[in-house]
Design an enzyme around this catalytic site. Structure first.
Site, PDB file in Angstrom:
ATOM      1  NE  ARG A 201       2.593 -13.394  -2.561  1.00 27.80           N
ATOM      2  CZ  ARG A 201       2.670 -11.919  -3.687  1.00 27.80           C
ATOM      3  NH1 ARG A 201       2.425 -11.479  -3.374  1.00 27.80           N
ATOM      4  NH2 ARG A 201       4.289 -11.896  -3.219  1.00 27.80           N
TER       5      ARG A 201
ATOM      6  CG  PHE B 289       5.523  -2.696   3.448  1.00 33.54           C
ATOM      7  CD1 PHE B 289       6.518  -2.217   2.278  1.00 33.54           C
ATOM      8  CD2 PHE B 289       5.308  -4.291   4.273  1.00 33.54           C
ATOM      9  CE1 PHE B 289       6.053  -3.809   1.819  1.00 33.54           C
ATOM     10  CE2 PHE B 289       5.307  -5.397   3.261  1.00 33.54           C
ATOM     11  CZ  PHE B 289       6.194  -5.382   2.041  1.00 33.54           C
TER      12      PHE B 289
ATOM     13  CD  GLU C 165       1.769  -2.851 -10.609  1.00 32.11           C
ATOM     14  OE1 GLU C 165       1.250  -3.882  -9.418  1.00 32.11           O
ATOM     15  OE2 GLU C 165       3.108  -2.999 -11.547  1.00 32.11           O
ATOM     16  CG  ASP C 166       0.641  -4.901  -6.616  1.00 31.87           C
ATOM     17  OD1 ASP C 166       1.153  -4.370  -7.018  1.00 31.87           O
ATOM     18  OD2 ASP C 166       1.791  -6.227  -5.369  1.00 31.87           O
TER      19      ASP C 166
ATOM     20  CG  ASP D 235       6.495   2.398  -3.048  1.00 37.25           C
ATOM     21  OD1 ASP D 235       6.063   3.044  -2.940  1.00 37.25           O
ATOM     22  OD2 ASP D 235       7.242   1.627  -2.612  1.00 37.25           O
TER      23      ASP D 235
HETATM   24  P1  5GP Z   1       7.131   0.369  -7.385  1.00 36.74           P
HETATM   25  O1  5GP Z   1       7.505   0.155  -8.789  1.00 36.74           O
HETATM   26  O2  5GP Z   1       5.948   1.326  -8.340  1.00 36.74           O
HETATM   27  O3  5GP Z   1       7.825   1.094  -6.637  1.00 36.74           O
HETATM   28  O4  5GP Z   1       7.140  -1.150  -7.172  1.00 36.74           O
HETATM   29  C1  5GP Z   1       5.902  -1.566  -6.880  1.00 36.74           C
HETATM   30  C2  5GP Z   1       5.844  -2.566  -6.428  1.00 36.74           C
HETATM   31  O5  5GP Z   1       6.412  -3.284  -4.867  1.00 36.74           O
HETATM   32  C3  5GP Z   1       4.724  -3.653  -6.265  1.00 36.74           C
HETATM   33  O6  5GP Z   1       3.741  -3.930  -6.694  1.00 36.74           O
HETATM   34  C4  5GP Z   1       4.657  -4.376  -4.607  1.00 36.74           C
HETATM   35  O7  5GP Z   1       4.829  -5.820  -5.467  1.00 36.74           O
HETATM   36  C5  5GP Z   1       5.973  -3.938  -3.911  1.00 36.74           C
HETATM   37  N1  5GP Z   1       5.014  -2.585  -3.365  1.00 36.74           N
HETATM   38  C6  5GP Z   1       5.255  -1.519  -3.278  1.00 36.74           C
HETATM   39  N2  5GP Z   1       4.620  -1.015  -1.720  1.00 36.74           N
HETATM   40  C7  5GP Z   1       4.169  -2.044  -1.559  1.00 36.74           C
HETATM   41  C8  5GP Z   1       3.952  -2.196   0.147  1.00 36.74           C
HETATM   42  O8  5GP Z   1       3.296  -1.495   0.690  1.00 36.74           O
HETATM   43  N3  5GP Z   1       3.158  -3.476   0.506  1.00 36.74           N
HETATM   44  C9  5GP Z   1       3.670  -4.229  -0.322  1.00 36.74           C
HETATM   45  N4  5GP Z   1       3.701  -5.907   0.165  1.00 36.74           N
HETATM   46  N5  5GP Z   1       4.159  -4.575  -1.405  1.00 36.74           N
HETATM   47  C10 5GP Z   1       4.876  -3.374  -2.016  1.00 36.74           C
HETATM   48 MG    MG Z   2       2.792  -4.680  -7.797  1.00 35.83          MG
HETATM   49 MG    MG Z   3       6.170  -8.919  -3.007  1.00 30.65          MG
END
Ligand code: 5GP
Ligand code: MG
Ligand code: MG
Length: 183
Positions: free
Chosen positions: A168, A155, A102-103, A106
């Site tokens: 990206r 963010f 995963e990137d 959150d």
């Molecule tokens: P989660 O389900 O953990 O809330 O969401 C994860 C996804 O939300 C990540 O894979 C990403 O695509 C997006 N996301 C969450 N935080 C950030 C952030 O700080 N920057 C960006 N660009 N995307 C985020």
């Molecule tokens: Mg992701």
């Molecule tokens: Mg995104």
């Protein structure tokens, strides 16, 4: 004047050099932990692509790669927890050592869904790896096996992460100027 992406960046949170060093460490750790095995890395599109490409090359045991694309219902910058599979795996999971890549984690809702989904396909083992971890916004508890960096609740963009599909390709993790979000 030609507009550069750098003009939109307020500050660099994690530099190219820091990313490089940390990912080399993660690769070494993963290679040790899985010594004698083969891994199927599952990248979560699209944010994980750039991290996964570098991480795979920092691992010196056999690695197969595949991708999944998911979208969470609901707009905005936070996910709802209801996840839809847009692109499923091409490979089978059963009996394989799976490493989900995963990137950023959150709320944890996307990952939580994905891990349950993959678990139901009977892998030999299942671990996850993320470049970034934002624990302040967690809604469900998820176990992270390999974490690149824990960051505060900003963010962030770059190194795979987008804002409106842009940034990206920034070679670092950064924070955008507030003006970028203004219409
Ligand atoms: P989660 O389900 O953990 O809330 O969401 C994860 C996804 O939300 C990540 O894979 C990403 O695509 C997006 N996301 C969450 N935080 C950030 C952030 O700080 N920057 C960006 N660009 N995307 C985020
Ligand atoms: Mg992701
Ligand atoms: Mg995104």
């Amino acid at each position: 004047m030609i507009h550069s992406m750098m003009d939109d960046v307020e500050r660099v949170l994690i530099s190219t050099e820091e990313l490089k060093q940390r990912i080399a460490d993660m690769g070494r750790q993963i290679s040790q932990d899985y010594a004698g095995k083969e891994i199927l890395m599952i990248g979560v599109l699209r944010g994980a692509v750039i991290f996964m490409a570098d991480l795979a090359r920092a691992i010196d045991i056999p690695v197969a790669i595949d991708f999944m694309a998911v979208s969470s219902y609901g707009a905005g910058t936070s996910s709802s927890g209801v996840v839809r599979i847009l692109k499923d795996l091409d490979e089978t999971v059963e009996g394989k050592h799976i490493l989900v890549v995963e990137d950023i984690i959150d709320s944890g809702l996307t990952l939580n869904y994905l891990l349950d989904n993959i678990k139901s396909r009977k892998p030999a083992s299942l671990r996850m790896c993320t470049l970034l971890n934002k624990p302040e916004r967690r809604k469900v508890n998820v176990h992270i096996d390999y974490n690149g960096f824990t960051i505060p609740d900003h963010f962030v963009v770059g190194y795979g992460l987008d804002y409106a599909e842009k940034y990206r390709n920034l070679p670092f993790i950064g924070i955008l100027k507030p003006a970028v979000y203004e219409p």
